[in-house]
Design an enzyme around this catalytic site. Structure first.
Site, PDB file in Angstrom:
ATOM      1  N   LYS A 201       0.846  -1.181   0.000  1.00  0.00           N
ATOM      2  CA  LYS A 201       0.000   0.000   0.000  1.00  0.00           C
ATOM      3  C   LYS A 201       0.888   1.240   0.000  1.00  0.00           C
ATOM      4  CE  LYS A 201      -3.740   2.250   2.425  1.00  0.00           C
ATOM      5  NZ  LYS A 201      -4.724   2.140   3.501  1.00  0.00           N
ATOM      6  N   ARG A 211     -11.113   9.335   1.942  1.00  0.00           N
ATOM      7  CA  ARG A 211     -11.000   9.970   3.262  1.00  0.00           C
ATOM      8  C   ARG A 211     -12.182  10.893   3.512  1.00  0.00           C
ATOM      9  NH1 ARG A 211      -4.428  10.903   2.997  1.00  0.00           N
ATOM     10  NH2 ARG A 211      -3.932   8.683   2.896  1.00  0.00           N
ATOM     11  N   LYS A 224       0.858   9.965   5.355  1.00  0.00           N
ATOM     12  CA  LYS A 224       1.030   8.655   5.980  1.00  0.00           C
ATOM     13  C   LYS A 224       2.359   8.022   5.578  1.00  0.00           C
ATOM     14  CE  LYS A 224      -3.938   7.872   6.547  1.00  0.00           C
ATOM     15  NZ  LYS A 224      -5.063   6.882   6.457  1.00  0.00           N
ATOM     16  N   GLU A 240       7.736  -6.724   1.081  1.00  0.00           N
ATOM     17  CA  GLU A 240       6.493  -6.662   1.866  1.00  0.00           C
ATOM     18  C   GLU A 240       5.649  -7.922   1.644  1.00  0.00           C
ATOM     19  OE1 GLU A 240       5.214  -4.917   4.139  1.00  0.00           O
ATOM     20  OE2 GLU A 240       6.119  -2.922   4.125  1.00  0.00           O
ATOM     21  N   LYS A 255      -2.141  -1.519  -3.986  1.00  0.00           N
ATOM     22  CA  LYS A 255      -3.013  -0.352  -3.892  1.00  0.00           C
ATOM     23  C   LYS A 255      -2.213   0.935  -3.883  1.00  0.00           C
ATOM     24  CE  LYS A 255      -6.244   1.537  -0.607  1.00  0.00           C
ATOM     25  NZ  LYS A 255      -6.635   1.528   0.767  1.00  0.00           N
ATOM     26  N   SER A 281     -10.358   5.341  -4.722  1.00  0.00           N
ATOM     27  CA  SER A 281     -11.339   6.423  -4.869  1.00  0.00           C
ATOM     28  C   SER A 281     -10.908   7.518  -5.840  1.00  0.00           C
ATOM     29  CB  SER A 281     -11.641   7.011  -3.496  1.00  0.00           C
ATOM     30  OG  SER A 281     -10.451   7.465  -2.878  1.00  0.00           O
ATOM     31  N   TYR A 319     -15.251   0.711  -7.131  1.00  0.00           N
ATOM     32  CA  TYR A 319     -16.525   1.384  -6.874  1.00  0.00           C
ATOM     33  C   TYR A 319     -17.470   1.232  -8.061  1.00  0.00           C
ATOM     34  CZ  TYR A 319     -13.767   3.092  -3.032  1.00  0.00           C
ATOM     35  OH  TYR A 319     -12.972   3.131  -1.920  1.00  0.00           O
TER      36      TYR A 319
HETATM   37  C1  PBG Z   1      -7.440   3.237   5.364  1.00  0.00           C
HETATM   38  C2  PBG Z   1      -7.831   2.973   3.982  1.00  0.00           C
HETATM   39  C3  PBG Z   1      -7.677   3.868   2.932  1.00  0.00           C
HETATM   40  C4  PBG Z   1      -8.252   3.275   1.816  1.00  0.00           C
HETATM   41  C5  PBG Z   1      -8.735   2.016   2.189  1.00  0.00           C
HETATM   42  N1  PBG Z   1      -8.438   1.836   3.544  1.00  0.00           N
HETATM   43  C6  PBG Z   1      -7.142   5.260   2.896  1.00  0.00           C
HETATM   44  C7  PBG Z   1      -5.877   5.605   3.533  1.00  0.00           C
HETATM   45  O1  PBG Z   1      -4.991   4.777   3.730  1.00  0.00           O
HETATM   46  O2  PBG Z   1      -5.747   6.778   3.861  1.00  0.00           O
HETATM   47  C8  PBG Z   1      -8.342   3.929   0.482  1.00  0.00           C
HETATM   48  C9  PBG Z   1      -9.375   3.454  -0.441  1.00  0.00           C
HETATM   49  C10 PBG Z   1      -9.674   4.357  -1.563  1.00  0.00           C
HETATM   50  O3  PBG Z   1      -9.062   5.436  -1.752  1.00  0.00           O
HETATM   51  O4  PBG Z   1     -10.588   4.016  -2.314  1.00  0.00           O
HETATM   52  N2  PBG Z   1      -6.767   2.293   6.066  1.00  0.00           N
END
Ligand code: PBG
Length: 329
Positions: A201, A211, A224, A240, A255, A281, A319
């Protein structure tokens, strides 16, 4: 690799007719390839719009039937639940994550009771929907603590498993959490609960609308980067994944999706494990806006989703999942 020469070889021969194109098709999409994310919100009889994600909604539990019926009818194998937690339930430690009456727990129970095992339920393991600072773990002096966070994630996992969650998906990027969660699950009799590790990730700008959807956008003051991966790296992705497989992950996730197709491919080539991709998203909003404005047409959706399959993805979190049958046609 060269298998012939023009004019003996004309690659356009196989492209001439629709039947012929279908015959040589290397990749395809079906609803079975998809996981549908669902946003939850407290209240009654509400299907709430999300400003940054047109055509995606937050559902109250009593309205979950609308979307789950549709998912089952479309033969989507699994949904992923994400809660919008109201501000008054958030705090520094994200204790709402361990509340057995929280939104996710109630939603799992509702779905399991109503639909039994007709559809799988996946839940994120991470604290960001519950913390007042929007981080995925416990924070001290601006740094997200690893081992202390893992302790909480283990408890969050156990709670969600106990409620009936089928697939736990740690999305927090703490070191060592897969092993700790697997061990705790087995000890408590949840040997058949699966772990889908968000192993790879990246710290990404493409999570913005999500968010907003879970209500952590305004809260997060920094990025992050001290736990999510640097998007400049790819070898690190393999490290990882190999760690998480050793710790007991059943599946791994890459991701975001489309900017990281190279990563999906190298993970797939190096490990014979289901590799899932998350069309996040921001990717959704990009496509959606360009289509709404008429800059590109709707076929761009299937085209971008096929790219995940071509890269080697086993399944895709998207989505668009609830609309996929229509889009494929
Ligand atoms: C949080 C989480 C995130 C997403 C899924 N789980 C966002 C982040 O790490 O800030 C993102 C999913 C998306 O953007 O569709 N643990």
């Amino acid at each position: 690799m060269i298998t012939g020469n023009y004019p003996n070889l004309r690659l356009r021969r196989s492209r001439k007719y629709d039947w012929s194109r279908r015959l040589v098709q290397e990749n395809n999409l079906s609803s079975g390839d998809f996981i549908l994310p669902i946003f939850l919100i407290d209240g009654k009889n509400t299907k709430q719009t999300i400003k940054t994600m047109p055509d995606v909604f937050r559902y109250t539990i009593d309205n979950l039937g609308i979307i789950i019926d549709k998912a089952i009818k479309s033969k989507i194998p699994m949904v992923a639940l994400f809660p919008y937690t109201k501000k008054s339930s958030k705090n520094e430690l994200g204790t709402e994550a361990l509340n057995e009456n929280n939104l996710v727990c109630r939603a799992i129970q509702y779905i399991k009771k109503k639909y039994k095992n007709e559809i799988g339920i996946m839940c994120d393991v991470a604290l960001d929907p519950y913390t007042s600072h929007g981080h995925d773990g416990l924070v001290k002096y601006g740094y997200v603590l690893n081992d202390q966070t893992v302790e909480v994630l283990v408890n969050q996992s156990l709670l969600q498993a106990q409620m009936g969650c089928d697939v736990l998906a740690p999305s927090d990027m703490m070191d060592g959490r897969i092993g700790k969660i697997r061990k705790a699950l087995d000890k408590e009799g949840h040997q058949m609960v699966q772990i889908l590790s968000y192993a790879v990730k990246y710290s990404s700008s493409f999570y913005g609308p999500f968010r907003d959807a879970v209500g952590s956008k305004g809260l997060l003051k920094s990025d992050k980067k001290n736990y999510q991966m640097d998007f400049r790296n790819s070898n690190e992705a393999l490290r990882e994944v190999s760690l998480d497989i050793k710790e007991g992950a059943d599946m791994v996730m890459v991701k975001p999706g489309m900017p990281y197709l190279d990563i999906i491919r190298i993970v797939k080539d190096n490990f014979k494990i289901p590799v899932l991709a998350y069309q996040v998203s921001g990717e959704y909003s990009l496509l959606n806006n360009a289509i709404k404005k008429g800059f590109i047409n709707e076929n761009s959706i299937v085209e971008s989703l096929i790219s995940f399959k071509r890269a080697g993805a086993t399944a895709i979190v998207s989505y668009y999942a609830d609309r996929i049958n229509k889009l494929i046609k």
